[in-house]
Design a protein around this motif. Structure first.
Motif, PDB file in Angstrom:
ATOM      1  N   TYR A 329      -9.247  -9.147   2.397  1.00 48.02           N
ATOM      2  CA  TYR A 329      -7.822  -8.923   2.117  1.00 48.02           C
ATOM      3  C   TYR A 329      -7.642  -7.997   0.916  1.00 48.02           C
ATOM      4  O   TYR A 329      -6.833  -7.049   0.958  1.00 48.02           O
ATOM      5  CB  TYR A 329      -7.136 -10.265   1.869  1.00 48.02           C
ATOM      6  N   LEU A 330      -8.361  -8.243  -0.165  1.00 51.19           N
ATOM      7  CA  LEU A 330      -8.250  -7.368  -1.335  1.00 51.19           C
ATOM      8  C   LEU A 330      -8.751  -5.965  -1.014  1.00 51.19           C
ATOM      9  O   LEU A 330      -8.217  -4.968  -1.540  1.00 51.19           O
ATOM     10  CB  LEU A 330      -9.045  -7.958  -2.497  1.00 51.19           C
ATOM     11  N   LEU A 331      -9.744  -5.865  -0.164  1.00 51.58           N
ATOM     12  CA  LEU A 331     -10.229  -4.554   0.255  1.00 51.58           C
ATOM     13  C   LEU A 331      -9.157  -3.819   1.047  1.00 51.58           C
ATOM     14  O   LEU A 331      -8.969  -2.604   0.887  1.00 51.58           O
ATOM     15  CB  LEU A 331     -11.495  -4.716   1.093  1.00 51.58           C
ATOM     16  N   LEU A 332      -8.413  -4.537   1.896  1.00 48.90           N
ATOM     17  CA  LEU A 332      -7.317  -3.918   2.640  1.00 48.90           C
ATOM     18  C   LEU A 332      -6.258  -3.362   1.692  1.00 48.90           C
ATOM     19  O   LEU A 332      -5.761  -2.246   1.886  1.00 48.90           O
ATOM     20  CB  LEU A 332      -6.695  -4.953   3.583  1.00 48.90           C
ATOM     21  N   LEU A 333      -5.935  -4.123   0.652  1.00 48.16           N
ATOM     22  CA  LEU A 333      -4.950  -3.637  -0.326  1.00 48.16           C
ATOM     23  C   LEU A 333      -5.461  -2.378  -1.038  1.00 48.16           C
ATOM     24  O   LEU A 333      -4.681  -1.476  -1.353  1.00 48.16           O
ATOM     25  CB  LEU A 333      -4.640  -4.728  -1.345  1.00 48.16           C
ATOM     26  N   GLU A 334      -6.758  -2.324  -1.294  1.00 48.30           N
ATOM     27  CA  GLU A 334      -7.336  -1.136  -1.924  1.00 48.30           C
ATOM     28  C   GLU A 334      -7.223   0.079  -1.002  1.00 48.30           C
ATOM     29  O   GLU A 334      -6.867   1.182  -1.455  1.00 48.30           O
ATOM     30  CB  GLU A 334      -8.805  -1.397  -2.263  1.00 48.30           C
ATOM     31  N   LEU A 335      -7.488  -0.101   0.271  1.00 52.54           N
ATOM     32  CA  LEU A 335      -7.457   1.020   1.203  1.00 52.54           C
ATOM     33  C   LEU A 335      -6.042   1.533   1.450  1.00 52.54           C
ATOM     34  O   LEU A 335      -5.860   2.708   1.765  1.00 52.54           O
ATOM     35  CB  LEU A 335      -8.088   0.596   2.531  1.00 52.54           C
ATOM     36  N   THR A 336      -5.060   0.661   1.341  1.00 48.26           N
ATOM     37  CA  THR A 336      -3.672   1.050   1.648  1.00 48.26           C
ATOM     38  C   THR A 336      -2.829   1.247   0.401  1.00 48.26           C
ATOM     39  O   THR A 336      -1.613   1.394   0.505  1.00 48.26           O
ATOM     40  CB  THR A 336      -3.016  -0.020   2.537  1.00 48.26           C
ATOM     41  N   ALA A 337      -3.462   1.225  -0.765  1.00 45.82           N
ATOM     42  CA  ALA A 337      -2.694   1.267  -2.025  1.00 45.82           C
ATOM     43  C   ALA A 337      -1.806   2.502  -2.111  1.00 45.82           C
ATOM     44  O   ALA A 337      -0.621   2.411  -2.466  1.00 45.82           O
ATOM     45  CB  ALA A 337      -3.651   1.202  -3.213  1.00 45.82           C
ATOM     46  N   ARG A 338      -2.333   3.684  -1.800  1.00 50.71           N
ATOM     47  CA  ARG A 338      -1.552   4.917  -1.960  1.00 50.71           C
ATOM     48  C   ARG A 338      -0.384   4.960  -0.953  1.00 50.71           C
ATOM     49  O   ARG A 338       0.753   5.256  -1.335  1.00 50.71           O
ATOM     50  CB  ARG A 338      -2.449   6.139  -1.773  1.00 50.71           C
ATOM     51  N   SER A 339      -0.655   4.645   0.299  1.00 52.66           N
ATOM     52  CA  SER A 339       0.428   4.667   1.288  1.00 52.66           C
ATOM     53  C   SER A 339       1.473   3.602   0.989  1.00 52.66           C
ATOM     54  O   SER A 339       2.675   3.813   1.169  1.00 52.66           O
ATOM     55  CB  SER A 339      -0.137   4.453   2.697  1.00 52.66           C
ATOM     56  N   SER A 340       1.030   2.425   0.520  1.00 51.40           N
ATOM     57  CA  SER A 340       1.960   1.352   0.196  1.00 51.40           C
ATOM     58  C   SER A 340       2.877   1.748  -0.950  1.00 51.40           C
ATOM     59  O   SER A 340       4.082   1.460  -0.931  1.00 51.40           O
ATOM     60  CB  SER A 340       1.179   0.080  -0.154  1.00 51.40           C
ATOM     61  N   GLU A 341       2.333   2.438  -1.945  1.00 53.78           N
ATOM     62  CA  GLU A 341       3.156   2.877  -3.079  1.00 53.78           C
ATOM     63  C   GLU A 341       4.179   3.920  -2.645  1.00 53.78           C
ATOM     64  O   GLU A 341       5.321   3.925  -3.117  1.00 53.78           O
ATOM     65  CB  GLU A 341       2.256   3.438  -4.174  1.00 53.78           C
ATOM     66  N   ILE A 342       3.789   4.776  -1.717  1.00 55.74           N
ATOM     67  CA  ILE A 342       4.695   5.848  -1.284  1.00 55.74           C
ATOM     68  C   ILE A 342       5.829   5.299  -0.424  1.00 55.74           C
ATOM     69  O   ILE A 342       6.998   5.631  -0.623  1.00 55.74           O
ATOM     70  CB  ILE A 342       3.900   6.922  -0.520  1.00 55.74           C
ATOM     71  N   CYS A 343       5.491   4.441   0.554  1.00 57.15           N
ATOM     72  CA  CYS A 343       6.545   3.972   1.461  1.00 57.15           C
ATOM     73  C   CYS A 343       7.284   2.760   0.918  1.00 57.15           C
ATOM     74  O   CYS A 343       8.344   2.400   1.440  1.00 57.15           O
ATOM     75  CB  CYS A 343       5.975   3.670   2.842  1.00 57.15           C
ATOM     76  N   GLY A 344       6.737   2.092  -0.110  1.00 59.94           N
ATOM     77  CA  GLY A 344       7.448   1.000  -0.758  1.00 59.94           C
ATOM     78  C   GLY A 344       7.542  -0.266   0.067  1.00 59.94           C
ATOM     79  O   GLY A 344       8.431  -1.097  -0.182  1.00 59.94           O
ATOM     80  N   SER A 345       6.672  -0.468   1.007  1.00 54.61           N
ATOM     81  CA  SER A 345       6.736  -1.665   1.841  1.00 54.61           C
ATOM     82  C   SER A 345       6.062  -2.839   1.141  1.00 54.61           C
ATOM     83  O   SER A 345       5.146  -2.668   0.336  1.00 54.61           O
ATOM     84  CB  SER A 345       6.051  -1.401   3.186  1.00 54.61           C
TER      85      SER A 345
END
Length: 640
Positions: A329-345
């Protein structure tokens, strides 16, 4: 804690009140042209609107709108967007069917039982669709106010018992298939991690000292640095394969569509959660002493106010992050960190998509499951398993059995014997991991139930799985064999202390019994029935083989005693006893039955009956058997 959402109220923190003059929206609002519209607002904040005016049969519209509101409104049982689509589809099927009937019921009061029966038996739908539509319409009309507007015979037709059509059971994977799938998902996820971490390392090197970047990678490093700063993937104008090259370029820093299949398959395997829960994994979490991560997951279809569950997942060491649920789960957050910050989800799954139809720049980053869980229909896990460099293959089918001397037809094509790619679905993964966990816990369902009840675990996941059924049958067979062996050992131990019963299968008269080794007086008394007990005879009741005193044991212990005598005359009573013990076995637990009656049952079956010929035993069974006389060994009120 914020002033919005769950947990925003408490002692000293009153809830927000609407402003003065606030009026609640109408539960059923009117659209253009006077049509009736029912709005839905789900527990997961997903919304939808359904215009009843689009349906035929205008005389039914007020009733249909109220019925739909009862199901999907604020007090309704349907709290998911997918559930509302099912309700709306059934409602549309009902209205369109009525519009084609003759005579047509233009208003609810004209509905008859024949209309409902015809809807249930219509030929343009499958049995499962007809069943679900009938069940849904019954639920929509079951409110007293609504069903009172239908004729009584029509409501009775809705309210009848509906036999559920049988469906094909969806089993899980074999142990080999599950191991191959896990290895493939873990290997491809590891490649995704190495790829994005290499891209991040290149961006870091370019930011700290562009000169330390290898010359042949400096152009890529500069491009990735721009992507990291702006979130935009540049257009490759002169490239012939534009879309594929852009996706390859974006994949250095962001997750893409093709990464979802192995990543979500591994998440399902490691977390043992279903696909819906994984799609809605949140970014919000709490790390507990660097050993576990705590987060709130969504488990749908549990009813109102039962959707959310707090789970704690082990993180494990860094080198085992692909093997533990918390680490993955923490690895998933690491992989999606940049896209998550951009789209704000607030959802963990955020990725980059190749823009189409005006979607470009930062808008190419999005959360695919934020609006609709089905928006991730491009998670082609079966396609991924079949097209990877080393495909994930299914077990070969069992060899077909052919009848002896059956000639093969000349034009008959041989059955395919080559390897078949494994079909990968969330349901089969969930079934497999639940079955694996149940086996590891010895089949104890209350301990094995994780995200479902024990009943749901058995009905929906274990019972349809052929491998689990075979394992269960083996466990039961082994347990029964162990219980029977334990009973036989107890019988042998008692016989070693007290002596072995004397079985005389071919003698009836005193002379024959005396020739078999008995004394003249004993043979005469045995032939006259003077020595009979409940099911056998006792040679010397006054002297117990172990104590030498009068016997006070139960008649069930006679089968382990050297004073026990058995002749042909006793066989009907012994068979009646076995039948009675078999009936008791169906009425009490296996453990209690084996403790209570097992040694006697084994002694009769394996030690006494074995000395009579099968033909003679069969002949005796064809005659009426006497009473089993179990009340001689137990009081009737103590019998199970």
């Amino acid at each position: 804690m914020t002033r919005r959402g769950r947990g925003s109220t408490g002692p000293g923190r009153p809830s927000h009140l609407p402003p003065d003059g606030y009026e609640a929206p109408a539960p059923i609002r009117k659209g253009s042209g006077g049509s009736l519209i029912v709005d839905f607002h789900g527990d997961d904040n997903r919304r939808a609107s359904y215009d009843v005016g689009e349906l035929p049969m205008p005389g039914w519209h007020p009733l249909l709108a109220e019925a739909l509101l009862m199901r999907i409104g604020p007090s309704g049982d349907i709290r998911t967007l997918a559930g509302t689509k099912t309700s709306w589809r059934a409602l549309g099927s009902w209205a369109r069917f009525l519009a084609k009937t003759f005579p047509r019921p233009d208003v609810p009061e004209e509905l008859t039982r024949a209309h409902v029966d015809a809807f249930h038996k219509r030929a343009d739908a499958s049995p499962r669709t007809r069943y679900s539509d009938m069940l849904e319409m019954r639920l929509q009309f079951e409110d007293n106010h609504l069903k009172g507007r239908l004729p009584a015979d029509a409501w009775d037709a809705f309210n009848r018992r509906l036999p559920k059509p049988r469906s094909e059971a969806v089993g899980g994977y074999s142990t080999g298939e599950l191991d191959r799938l896990t290895a493939a998902a873990r290997a491809d996820t590891a490649r995704i991690v190495r790829r994005i971490r290499a891209g991040e390392e290149l961006v870091r090197q370019h930011a700290e000292d562009p000169g330390q970047v290898e010359p042949h990678r400096r152009e890529l490093a500069q491009t990735l640095a721009g992507m990291a700063a702006t979130g935009e993937v540049p257009q490759l104008v002169f490239d012939l394969d534009l879309r594929q090259r852009r996706a390859d370029l974006a994949s250095h820093l962001f997750l893409t569509w093709r990464d979802l299949a192995p990543l979500m398959a591994l998440l399902a395997l490691v977390t043992e959660r279903n696909g819906e829960t994984l799609k809605e994994l949140p970014t919000k979490h709490r790390i507990l002493e660097d050993r576990a991560v705590e987060l709130v997951v969504v488990k749908r279809r549990r009813g109102n106010k039962k959707w959310f569950e707090t789970v704690t997942w082990e993180i494990g060491p860094k080198e085992r992050e692909l093997h533990t649920p918390g680490g993955l789960y923490l690895l998933l957050l690491e992989l999606t960190a940049r896209s998550s910050e951009i789209c704000g989800s607030s959802l963990a799954f955020c990725l980059w998509r190749n823009g189409t139809r005006g979607i470009e720049g930062r808008d190419e980053h999005f959360a695919p499951f934020e609006i609709d869980l089905n928006d991730g229909g491009r998670i082609a896990m079966s396609e991924w398993a079949a097209t990877r460099p080393k495909p994930v293959l299914a077990d070969p089918p069992p060899a077909a059995k052919t009848k002896k001397n059956q000639a093969k037809k000349p034009d008959e094509e041989p059955a395919p014997t080559g390897p078949t790619p494994l079909r990968v679905t969330f349901n089969q993964i969930k079934t497999s991991v639940d079955a694996r966990r149940t086996k590891q816990l010895g089949g104890h369902l209350p301990s094995s139930a994780k995200s479902n009840t024990a009943q749901t675990l058995f009905t929906n996941y274990l019972e349809p799985d052929e491998a689990t059924r075979e394992w269960g049958e083996e466990v039961i067979t082994d347990a029964l064999a162990d219980a029977e062996q334990a009973a036989w050992d107890a019988h042998a131990t008692a016989v070693g202390r007290r002596g072995e019963p004397t079985v005389i299968p071919d003698a009836e008269s005193p002379e024959q019994l005396e020739n078999a080794g008995l004394s003249a007086q004993t043979a005469q008394d045995l032939a006259d029935g003077e020595l009979d007990t409940a099911w056998t005879a006792c040679e010397d009741h006054e002297h117990h083989p172990e104590t030498g005193s009068p016997c006070g044991d139960s008649f069930l212990d006679c089968f382990h005693c050297g004073n026990c005598l058995v002749t042909r005359a006793h066989l009907p009573r012994l068979l009646a006893l076995l039948d009675a013990l078999g009936t008791l076995r169906e009425r009490m637990s296996e453990d209690a039955w084996w403790r209570r009656y097992g040694p006697a049952w084994v002694a009769v079956r394996r030690d006494i009956l074995a000395k009579f010929t099968p033909a003679y035993v069969k002949k005796v069974r064809q005659q009426p058997l006497p009473d089993a006389l179990l009340d001689l060994v137990e009081a009737p009120w103590e019998q199970p």
